[in-house]
Design a protein around this motif. Structure first.
Motif, PDB file in Angstrom:
ATOM      1  N   UNK A  14      -7.998  98.305  14.176  1.00 47.52           N
ATOM      2  CA  UNK A  14      -6.800  98.301  13.699  1.00 47.52           C
ATOM      3  C   UNK A  14      -6.604  99.335  12.468  1.00 47.52           C
ATOM      4  N   UNK A  15      -5.691  99.980  12.234  1.00 40.43           N
ATOM      5  CA  UNK A  15      -5.640 100.905  11.172  1.00 40.43           C
ATOM      6  C   UNK A  15      -4.152 101.725  11.027  1.00 40.43           C
ATOM      7  N   UNK A  16      -3.681 101.679  10.196  1.00 41.55           N
ATOM      8  CA  UNK A  16      -2.393 102.202   9.678  1.00 41.55           C
ATOM      9  C   UNK A  16      -1.180 101.653  10.425  1.00 41.55           C
ATOM     10  N   UNK A  17      -1.310 100.433  10.660  1.00 46.84           N
ATOM     11  CA  UNK A  17      -0.330  99.709  11.591  1.00 46.84           C
ATOM     12  C   UNK A  17      -0.279  99.783  13.025  1.00 46.84           C
ATOM     13  N   UNK A  18      -1.451 100.200  13.608  1.00 46.38           N
ATOM     14  CA  UNK A  18      -1.698 100.386  14.943  1.00 46.38           C
ATOM     15  C   UNK A  18      -2.991  99.876  15.351  1.00 46.38           C
ATOM     16  N   UNK A  19      -3.436  99.729  16.688  1.00 51.84           N
ATOM     17  CA  UNK A  19      -4.650  99.475  17.095  1.00 51.84           C
ATOM     18  C   UNK A  19      -5.023 100.711  17.834  1.00 51.84           C
ATOM     19  N   UNK A  20      -6.046 101.158  17.412  1.00 53.35           N
ATOM     20  CA  UNK A  20      -6.763 102.707  17.973  1.00 53.35           C
ATOM     21  C   UNK A  20      -7.763 102.400  18.853  1.00 53.35           C
ATOM     22  N   UNK A  21      -7.831 102.979  20.058  1.00 55.19           N
ATOM     23  CA  UNK A  21      -8.915 102.779  21.180  1.00 55.19           C
ATOM     24  C   UNK A  21      -9.572 104.106  21.314  1.00 55.19           C
ATOM     25  N   UNK A  22     -10.593 104.094  21.970  1.00 52.91           N
ATOM     26  CA  UNK A  22     -11.372 105.381  22.205  1.00 52.91           C
ATOM     27  C   UNK A  22     -10.636 106.408  22.852  1.00 52.91           C
ATOM     28  N   UNK A  23     -10.893 107.642  22.403  1.00 54.80           N
ATOM     29  CA  UNK A  23     -10.164 109.010  22.661  1.00 54.80           C
ATOM     30  C   UNK A  23     -11.282 109.770  23.904  1.00 54.80           C
ATOM     31  N   UNK A  24     -10.373 110.295  24.528  1.00 60.93           N
ATOM     32  CA  UNK A  24     -11.002 111.163  25.635  1.00 60.93           C
ATOM     33  C   UNK A  24     -11.074 112.519  25.379  1.00 60.93           C
ATOM     34  N   UNK A  25     -12.085 113.364  25.759  1.00 67.60           N
ATOM     35  CA  UNK A  25     -12.210 114.885  25.347  1.00 67.60           C
ATOM     36  C   UNK A  25     -12.233 115.488  26.474  1.00 67.60           C
ATOM     37  N   UNK A  26     -11.677 116.782  26.657  1.00 67.13           N
ATOM     38  CA  UNK A  26     -11.751 117.651  27.820  1.00 67.13           C
ATOM     39  C   UNK A  26     -11.896 119.159  27.188  1.00 67.13           C
ATOM     40  N   UNK A  27     -13.081 119.566  27.643  1.00 63.24           N
ATOM     41  CA  UNK A  27     -13.420 120.951  27.160  1.00 63.24           C
ATOM     42  C   UNK A  27     -12.792 121.926  28.191  1.00 63.24           C
ATOM     43  N   UNK A  28     -12.440 123.144  27.557  1.00 65.83           N
ATOM     44  CA  UNK A  28     -11.526 123.987  28.738  1.00 65.83           C
ATOM     45  C   UNK A  28     -10.712 123.713  29.696  1.00 65.83           C
ATOM     46  N   UNK A  29      -9.646 122.904  29.194  1.00 64.43           N
ATOM     47  CA  UNK A  29      -8.648 122.268  30.117  1.00 64.43           C
ATOM     48  C   UNK A  29      -7.726 123.365  30.810  1.00 64.43           C
ATOM     49  N   UNK A  30      -7.275 122.927  31.834  1.00 67.35           N
ATOM     50  CA  UNK A  30      -6.362 123.724  32.622  1.00 67.35           C
ATOM     51  C   UNK A  30      -4.913 123.662  31.851  1.00 67.35           C
ATOM     52  N   UNK A  31      -4.085 124.648  31.924  1.00 64.27           N
ATOM     53  CA  UNK A  31      -3.123 124.672  31.353  1.00 64.27           C
ATOM     54  C   UNK A  31      -1.888 123.906  32.293  1.00 64.27           C
ATOM     55  N   UNK A  32      -1.153 122.851  31.642  1.00 65.20           N
ATOM     56  CA  UNK A  32      -0.113 122.058  32.363  1.00 65.20           C
ATOM     57  C   UNK A  32       1.238 122.783  32.896  1.00 65.20           C
ATOM     58  N   UNK A  33       1.309 124.019  32.503  1.00 65.57           N
ATOM     59  CA  UNK A  33       2.405 124.788  33.190  1.00 65.57           C
ATOM     60  C   UNK A  33       1.922 125.869  33.874  1.00 65.57           C
ATOM     61  N   UNK A  34       2.465 126.043  35.218  1.00 68.32           N
ATOM     62  CA  UNK A  34       2.113 127.370  35.980  1.00 68.32           C
ATOM     63  C   UNK A  34       2.233 128.513  35.453  1.00 68.32           C
ATOM     64  N   UNK A  35       1.362 129.238  35.394  1.00 69.90           N
ATOM     65  CA  UNK A  35       1.489 130.724  34.901  1.00 69.90           C
ATOM     66  C   UNK A  35       1.219 130.947  33.417  1.00 69.90           C
ATOM     67  N   UNK A  36       0.641 129.757  32.757  1.00 71.12           N
ATOM     68  CA  UNK A  36       0.225 129.691  31.397  1.00 71.12           C
ATOM     69  C   UNK A  36      -1.046 130.213  31.283  1.00 71.12           C
ATOM     70  N   UNK A  37      -1.351 131.551  30.476  1.00 70.97           N
ATOM     71  CA  UNK A  37      -2.526 132.069  30.367  1.00 70.97           C
ATOM     72  C   UNK A  37      -2.747 132.535  29.037  1.00 70.97           C
TER      73      UNK A  37
END
Length: 205
Positions: free
Chosen positions: A60-83
């Protein structure tokens, strides 16, 4: 005016103002020291240095409960053609933060909404979020979550956490960073609030 008379006048001026000159010798360095000390204290007080570590079961922190974060290295763009090109020897890091509120009114309060995601290296260096990386964001990027009733089509139809936050159910937010490749495997996601420093929320990898 002869040289002797000029010398006597200068000598007389110095003798009359010796106390003022002596005070300047003390006051000027003291003022400089005080200004430097004050600037350093302001800088030091604004530095995030007291970690509140997010536990596996949630923290619990700042009025919310926080859980583990996930990390992606060198992710793919989510929109086609974004480079978007990157500076040499750098890479993108995409972090998904998970949190939950028990009362939706918490989202309207100033505390939760003032968050700032960062990445922190072991040597103390800190990177701010790349706010121009829209093509790599696949979730809302505010700690108060999204405000669309339905996800945008490019985000994928099966992810329930893209919709508005619901009381008692975890939702996800995203932050994208550009960091040197040399630290990509070690940087730790963190979140700060201006009202909470020197505390900061730390997410172990």
């Amino acid at each position: 005016m002869t040289g002797a008379r000029r010398a006597r006048r200068r000598s007389g001026w110095f003798s009359k103002n010796v106390a003022a000159l002596a005070s300047l010798v003390v006051t000027v360095p003291l003022a400089g020291w005080w200004t430097t000390k004050s600037d350093y204290k302001s800088w030091y007080d604004a530095q995030p240095r007291d970690a509140v570590v997010v536990a596996d079961g949630g923290t619990p922190y700042q009025g919310a409960v926080w859980y583990a974060a996930s990390v992606e290295e060198n992710p793919e763009p989510k929109r086609a053609g974004a480079e978007d090109p990157l500076p040499p020897d750098t890479t993108r890091i995409r972090v998904h933060f998970r949190l939950q509120v028990d009362d939706i009114k918490t989202l309207d309060e100033p505390g939760l909404g003032g968050c700032r995601p960062h990445l922190r290296a072991s040597d103390g260096r800190i990177w701010d979020e790349d706010i121009l990386a829209d093509d790599y964001q696949d979730r809302p990027n505010s700690c108060t979550g999204g405000y669309d009733d339905k996800p945008q089509s490019w985000r994928g139809p099966s992810a329930q956490y893209y919709v508005k936050p619901v009381a008692g159910k975890p939702y996800e937010i995203v932050a994208v960073f550009v960091v040197p490749k040399s630290v990509a495997a070690e940087v730790q996601p963190t979140i700060t609030w201006a009202t909470k420093v020197p505390e900061y929320l730390a997410f172990p990898r």
